[in-house]
Write an enzyme that holds these catalytic residues in place. Sequence first.
Site, short mmCIF file in Angstrom:
data_model
loop_
_atom_site.label_atom_id
_atom_site.label_comp_id
_atom_site.label_asym_id
_atom_site.label_seq_id
_atom_site.Cartn_x
_atom_site.Cartn_y
_atom_site.Cartn_z
N LEU A 85 7.61 -23.84 -27.88
CA LEU A 85 7.80 -24.51 -26.58
C LEU A 85 9.02 -23.91 -25.89
CD1 LEU A 85 7.20 -26.68 -29.09
CD2 LEU A 85 6.88 -28.23 -27.20
N ASP A 86 8.84 -22.78 -25.24
CA ASP A 86 9.96 -22.01 -24.73
C ASP A 86 10.06 -22.14 -23.21
OD1 ASP A 86 12.13 -20.35 -24.93
OD2 ASP A 86 10.98 -18.50 -25.14
#
Length: 310
Positions: A85-86
């Site tokens: 989850l960047d």
Amino acid sequence: MAFSLQLQQMFLSPSRFCSQSKSTNPQIIPNLTRKPSIHPLAYAQNNATSNIEAAKSSINSSAEEVSLPPELRRELMPKHIAVILDGNRRWAKKRGLPVALGYVAGIRALRNFVKLSYNWGIRALTLFAFSSENWFRPEAEVDLLMGLFDKVVKDELENLARAGIRLSIIGDSSKLPKSLQDLIDKAVMTTKANSRLHILVAINYSGQYDVVQACQTIAQKVKDGTIEPEDINSFLVEQELLTKCTEFPSPDLLIRTSGELRLSNFLLWQLAYTELFFSHSQWPDFGEAEFLEALSSFQQRQRRYGGQSS
């Protein structure tokens, strides 16, 4: 968990971790950019809570099997999806917002992603929430993340149990705040018997350490005489990895957002035959359309595992 004054200032200052001037776009996320009448820390926490409450009714009203979008085929759906989850901080920086609001927006995106996965029959999600390298980030940001973990687990636990969702944590939780460790233990035990969807959250996780600790465990078994060196094979190693807690230890699909093209020390053994999908969207912007794009790409691929194509 008590938030420090330094942490509270992150909600007040868009430049705490951002160098850009403030240029918010109220059409993109109006409920975050509108000037709050209460303290910004409480405002952001309340916003996250309201998003979670909205998710509860969506999940609880879902049938056991929901019709898929027409572009997807049920028999080709991945069972296990891993996600990096960047882009939460970059999302906030781009809008001139405090980094804290980037993470709050990320929680909203995660809520929607879990809802879609639940509805579309995904069996397991592994979410890279906090790496062992993330401890090197500013102390205030680490405090923020620990506080958000604590709040989300507290707010979601009852709903997870009711919806049949199991929660597991992979990684070295011994370095987490004691109150968060206790909360995690409670959540894991409360949801242990659930089987509709298994969510594995990687906190203080390192793919390299995962392999190392598996080898150490196997080495100790050899030393104790319970196995022989020639008994060691890939199946035995897999049984000692932290993902052994799930029915589907090897993800079928990895999604990484924000345009980065690397694994960043995540599930290094488990991703050996995983299909990779890299999205240019930052995590808070990763919605249903982006998820459909990833799943459609996955369903168009031939998974040969080293063999010939059909």
